[in-house]
Design a protein around this motif. Structure first.
Motif, PDB file in Angstrom:
ATOM      1  N   THR A   1       0.658  -1.164   0.156  1.00  0.00           N
ATOM      2  CA  THR A   1       0.127   0.144   0.040  1.00  0.00           C
ATOM      3  C   THR A   1       0.683   1.192  -0.063  1.00  0.00           C
ATOM      4  O   THR A   1       0.517   2.267  -0.528  1.00  0.00           O
ATOM      5  CB  THR A   1      -1.019   0.071   1.176  1.00  0.00           C
ATOM      6  OG1 THR A   1      -1.598  -1.365   1.532  1.00  0.00           O
ATOM      7  CG2 THR A   1      -2.264   0.854   1.117  1.00  0.00           C
ATOM      8  N   ASN A   2       1.787   1.217   0.756  1.00  0.00           N
ATOM      9  CA  ASN A   2       2.897   2.395   0.858  1.00  0.00           C
ATOM     10  C   ASN A   2       3.531   2.554  -0.515  1.00  0.00           C
ATOM     11  O   ASN A   2       4.337   3.624  -0.764  1.00  0.00           O
ATOM     12  CB  ASN A   2       3.854   2.398   1.761  1.00  0.00           C
ATOM     13  CG  ASN A   2       4.705   1.072   1.824  1.00  0.00           C
ATOM     14  OD1 ASN A   2       4.727   0.309   0.858  1.00  0.00           O
ATOM     15  ND2 ASN A   2       5.435   0.895   2.998  1.00  0.00           N
TER      16      ASN A   2
ATOM     17  N   ASN B   1       3.216  -3.141   4.133  1.00  0.00           N
ATOM     18  CA  ASN B   1       4.181  -2.072   4.391  1.00  0.00           C
ATOM     19  C   ASN B   1       5.503  -2.411   4.626  1.00  0.00           C
ATOM     20  O   ASN B   1       6.511  -1.841   4.388  1.00  0.00           O
ATOM     21  CB  ASN B   1       3.554  -0.898   4.981  1.00  0.00           C
ATOM     22  CG  ASN B   1       2.371  -0.276   4.270  1.00  0.00           C
ATOM     23  OD1 ASN B   1       2.116  -0.398   3.173  1.00  0.00           O
ATOM     24  ND2 ASN B   1       1.696   0.720   5.171  1.00  0.00           N
TER      25      ASN B   1
HETATM   26  C1  LIG Z   1       0.528   1.231   4.498  1.00  0.00           C
HETATM   27  O1  LIG Z   1       1.100   2.591   4.127  1.00  0.00           O
HETATM   28  C2  LIG Z   1       0.141   3.425   3.484  1.00  0.00           C
HETATM   29  C3  LIG Z   1       0.759   4.824   2.846  1.00  0.00           C
HETATM   30  O2  LIG Z   1       1.745   4.992   3.769  1.00  0.00           O
HETATM   31  C4  LIG Z   1      -1.005   3.895   4.607  1.00  0.00           C
HETATM   32  O3  LIG Z   1      -2.162   4.721   4.271  1.00  0.00           O
HETATM   33  C5  LIG Z   1      -1.583   2.479   5.252  1.00  0.00           C
HETATM   34  O4  LIG Z   1      -2.348   2.802   6.319  1.00  0.00           O
HETATM   35  C6  LIG Z   1      -0.401   1.627   5.478  1.00  0.00           C
HETATM   36  N1  LIG Z   1      -0.996   0.384   5.905  1.00  0.00           N
HETATM   37  C7  LIG Z   1      -1.164  -0.231   7.214  1.00  0.00           C
HETATM   38  C8  LIG Z   1      -1.692  -1.369   7.339  1.00  0.00           C
HETATM   39  O5  LIG Z   1      -0.335   0.301   8.181  1.00  0.00           O
END
Ligand SMILES: *[C@@H]1O[C@H](CO)[C@@H](O)[C@H](O)[C@H]1NC(C)=O
Ligand SMILES: *[C@@H]1O[C@H](CO)[C@@H](O)[C@H](O)[C@H]1NC(C)=O
Ligand SMILES: *[C@@H]1O[C@H](CO)[C@@H](O)[C@H](O)[C@H]1NC(C)=O
Ligand SMILES: *[C@@H]1O[C@H](CO)[C@@H](O)[C@H](O)[C@H]1NC(C)=O
Ligand SMILES: *[C@@H]1O[C@H](CO)[C@@H](O)[C@H](O)[C@H]1NC(C)=O
Ligand SMILES: *[C@@H]1O[C@H](CO)[C@@H](O)[C@H](O)[C@H]1NC(C)=O
Ligand SMILES: *[C@@H]1O[C@H](CO)[C@@H](O)[C@H](O)[C@H]1NC(C)=O
Length: 498
Positions: free
Chosen positions: A64-65, A141
Motif C-alpha cells: 500500500t505504501n 508495508n
Molecule cells: C501502509 O502505508 C500506507 C501509505 O503510507 C498507509 O496509508 C496505510 O495505512 C499503511 N497500511 C498499514 C496497514 O499500516
C-alpha cells in the motif's frame, strides 16, 4: 560510514524498468496513480514472465505504501527468481531462492490458487508455498509477503519466516527460522539458544565453522528451562535479542545511529557476500543505503578477505599468499570442495607448508589443544585427513586445528606464531625413485581415489540438498538440480551486484 549494498549501482536501470513495467500492470478502468496498483492477488491469479524481458524486475503486486513490490527478478544475466524489492533502492529484501533457479529466457509462470507456485514451462515446479490454504496474497508495508485467509488474522504463510540474506524492521529471527544465507551461499547467520553466530559453509553445508559469535549478555546458557532467544531490528536503531514467550530483552546490538534517535527510516540487516553482517538504513530521497553497523570491524578479520591460502596484513590492506610457490597475490589457490580423506581411510596426497608470523582471526572458535610443542601441534593435524592446518602459539602452548579448507589467515609480527598448512597435491605423473610398476599402480590408485573423491563430492551435494529441503520444512519444495546450476546461481548473484 560505510556505503554500499547489493543492487545499488543498478538503481537507475531498475527504476526505469519498474516504471515501464508498472505502466503495464493492470489498472482500474480510467483510473490513474499509485492507488491503482495491484494490492492483492486472489485465487486464480496468473502472471507470466515474458521470456527474455528487458526489465530487471517485473512487479505483480505492490504494498500500500508503494515502497515495496513483489515480482519476477532477474538475477545475474540469465537467472529468474521471485523477490520482494525495495523500489527506491531496487534492493531485493527477500528472495524465494529455489534450489534450481528459473531461466530468464523462458516464460516462467506464477500462479496463486490457495498457494503460490512458480513453474517453468519445461522443468515444472521451481518453487511453491507448500501446504498453504489462502484466499489472498498481500504485501505489507513492512515488506512482509503474506498469504492470508479472510477469516484468520495469522498468516497461512509469510516471507518473514523464510528470509534469504536480509532481515528488515520488525521481522522476527527465531531458532526455528532458517538461517540467513549470503547470496553467494558461502556464509550463514544462525541462531542458537542463547547466541547468534556467523558461519562458513563448506562441503555443501556439511561443515560450518563459526567465525563470529555473539552470546546474549543477560541470557543464562546454563538455565535449561529458560526459553531460547530471538532477534529483531528495532526502528530506534538496534538489533534486540529477546526471550521467546515473555519477550524480555536480554541484549542489544546498537547501531551507530542509536544515539541520534534516528527513527522513521527503513532499516535492514544483511549477510553480505564478504561474510560480514551489516545493518543499513534508507532515508526518503536518499541515493544509497548507509551502513551503521557491522559485526566484524576489521577487513583482516573477515574469514575469506584474501581468499583460500591468503594472508591478510592488517593496516596495510594487503593480501599475500601463505605459500609463494604458486602465486604471489590472491587468489592463491582454488577453493577446496572436499576434504583429503580417501575412502580407504587414508589421506590423499598433499604438501605441508610452514609459515611463521601467522594467526587466525577467529581462533577462539576453533578446536584447540594446550601444552603443545610446535611439532606436536603439526602432528595433530598432519595425520588427520579432515584437518587442513594447525596454528601454534609458542608463547601460550595453544594449538588450534583448522578442520575445514584453509581460508585467509592474519599476519602477526611474532615469530612464535607458527602455522602448518596442507595444500592438495594435484595428480601428477612425475614420481621420483619409483619403479615403473609402482608408478603405474600409484597412478591407477590415484585415478580410483579421484573417482571416489568426485563420487563423494556428488553424494555430499545430494546430502546437502536433502538437509536443505528438510530445513525448509513444509514451506517450500526445493527441487534438486545439478551442481552446475547452484554454481551459476552464485556467480550470477555476483554479477547482479555490479
Ligand atoms: C501502509 O502505508 C500506507 C501509505 O503510507 C498507509 O496509508 C496505510 O495505512 C499503511 N497500511 C498499514 C496497514 O499500516
Ligand atoms: C514477532 O514477535 C512478536 C513477539 O512474539 C509478535 O508480537 C509479532 O507479531 C511477531 N511479528 C511477526 C511479523 O510475526
Ligand atoms: C531459569 O529460567 C526460567 C525462565 O526464564 C526462570 O523462571 C527461572 O527463574 C530461571 N532459573 C534460574 C536458576 O535462573
Ligand atoms: C526520539 O524521537 C521520538 C520521536 O521523534 C520522541 O518521541 C522521543 O522523545 C525521542 N527520544 C529521545 C531520547 O530524544
Ligand atoms: C617465500 O619466498 C621468500 C623469498 O623468496 C622466502 O624467504 C620464504 O621462505 C618463502 N616462503 C614460503 C612459505 O615458501
Ligand atoms: C601444562 O604443563 C604444565 C607443566 O608440565 C602443567 O603443570 C600444567 O598442568 C599443564 N596444563 C594443562 C592444561 O595440561
Ligand atoms: C581428526 O580431526 C577431527 C576434527 O578436528 C576430529 O573430530 C577427529 O577426532 C580427528 N581424528 C583423529 C583420528 O584424531
Amino acid at each position: 560510514m560505510m556505503k554500499g549494498g547489493k543492487g545499488v549501482p543498478a538503481i537507475a536501470a531498475i527504476v526505469v524498468a519498474v516504471l515501464c513495467v508498472a505502466s503495464a500492470v493492470p489498472r482500474l478502468h480510467g483510473a490513474k496513480g499509485e492507488g491503482d496498483l495491484v494490492k492483492q492477488l486472489l485465487n486464480g491469479f496468473t502472471a507470466t514472465h515474458a521470456a527474455g524481458a528487458t526489465a530487471q524486475f517485473e512487479p505483480v503486486l505492490y504494498a500500500t505504501n508503494g515502497v515495496f513490490a513483489f515480482g519476477f527478478l532477474r538475477v545475474g544475466s540469465a537467472s529468474l527468481d521471485l523477490a520482494v524489492v525495495h523500489l527506491p533502492s531496487s534492493f531485493p529484501v527477500w528472495r524465494a531462492t529455489p534450489a534450481r533457479p528459473g531461466d530468464w529466457s523462458r516464460a516462467a509462470k506464477l500462479t496463486f490458487d490457495s498457494s503460490m507456485v512458480l513453474t517453468d514451462p519445461d522443468d515444472g515446479v521451481l518453487w511453491q508455498t507448500l501446504d498453504t490454504i489462502g484466499d489472498a496474497v498481500v504485501l505489507h508495508n513492512s515488506s512482509n509477503l503474506v498469504v492470508r485467509r479472510y477469516d484468520r488474522d495469522d498468516p497461512s504463510w509469510q516471507s518473514f519466516d523464510s528470509p534469504s540474506d536480509t532481515l528488515v524492521l520488525d521481522q522476527n529471527f527465531t531458532v526455528s527460522t532458517p538461517p540467513l544465507i549470503s547470496s553467494n551461499r558461502r556464509f550463514a547467520l544462525r541462531l542458537g539458544k542463547t547466541y547468534m553466530a556467523l558461519q562458513m559453509e563448506f562441503y555443501g553445508g556439511r561443515t560450518t565453522p563459526t567465525y563470529w559469535k555473539h552470546t546474549a549478555l543477560e541470557a543464562q546458557p546454563q538455565n535449561a528451562s529458560e526459553p531460547p532467544v530471538y532477534g529483531r531490528i528495532d526502528a530506534r536503531g538496534f538489533f534486540g535479542l529477546y526471550l521467546e514467550g515473555g519477550g524480555q530483552k536480554v541484549d542489544t546490538l546498537s547501531f551507530d545511529t542509536f544515539v541520534q534517535n534516528l527513527t522513521g527510516v527503513f532499516r535492514r540487516m544483511t549477510l553480505d557476500d564478504d561474510g560480514n553482517l551489516r545493518a543499513y538504513y534508507w532515508t526518503d530521497g536518499a541515493k544509497d543505503w548507509i551502513s551503521d553497523y557491522k559485526a566484524i570491524a576489521d577487513r583482516c578479520e573477515l574469514p575469506t578477505s584474501c581468499g583460500a591460502y591468503g594472508l591478510c596484513v592488517p593496516g596495510e590492506a594487503q593480501c599475500q599468499c601463505l605459500d609463494n610457490s604458486t602465486s604471489t597475490s590472491p587468489p592463491c589457490h582454488a577453493e577446496e570442495t572436499t576434504d583429503l580423506c580417501a575412502a580407504s581411510g587414508q589421506q590423499l596426497d598433499f604438501d605441508g607448508v610452514r609459515r611463521k608470523r601467522v594467526s587466525v582471526a577467529y581462533k577462539e572458535e576453533l578446536p584447540s589443544e594446550t601444552n603443545r610443542t610446535a611439532g606436536e601441534c603439526e602432528q595433530a593435524c598432519a595425520g588427520n585427513c579432515s584437518c587442513w592446518g594447525a596454528v601454534f602459539n609458542g608463547a601460550s602452548g595453544y594449538c588450534y586445528l583448522i578442520d575445514f579448507p584453509v581460508e585467509t589467515l592474519v599476519y602477526e609480527a611474532d615469530d612464535r606464531k607458527m602455522g602448518y598448512f596442507k595444500v592438495r597435491r594435484l595428480a601428477s605423473p612425475k614420481r621420483t625413485r619409483m619403479s615403473p610398476g609402482v608408478t603405474a599402480a600409484t597412478a591407477l590408485l590415484s585415478l580410483v581415489l579421484v573417482g571416489l573423491g568426485a563420487a563423494g563430492a556428488y553424494s555430499g551435494y545430494r546430502l546437502w540438498e536433502r538437509r536443505k529441503r528438510k530445513r525448509a520444512g513444509m514451506e517450500q519444495e526445493l527441487v534438486p538440480g545439478p551442481y552446475k546450476d547452484l554454481k551459476s546461481m552464485g556467480s550470477s548473484n555476483n554479477s547482479f551486484k555490479t
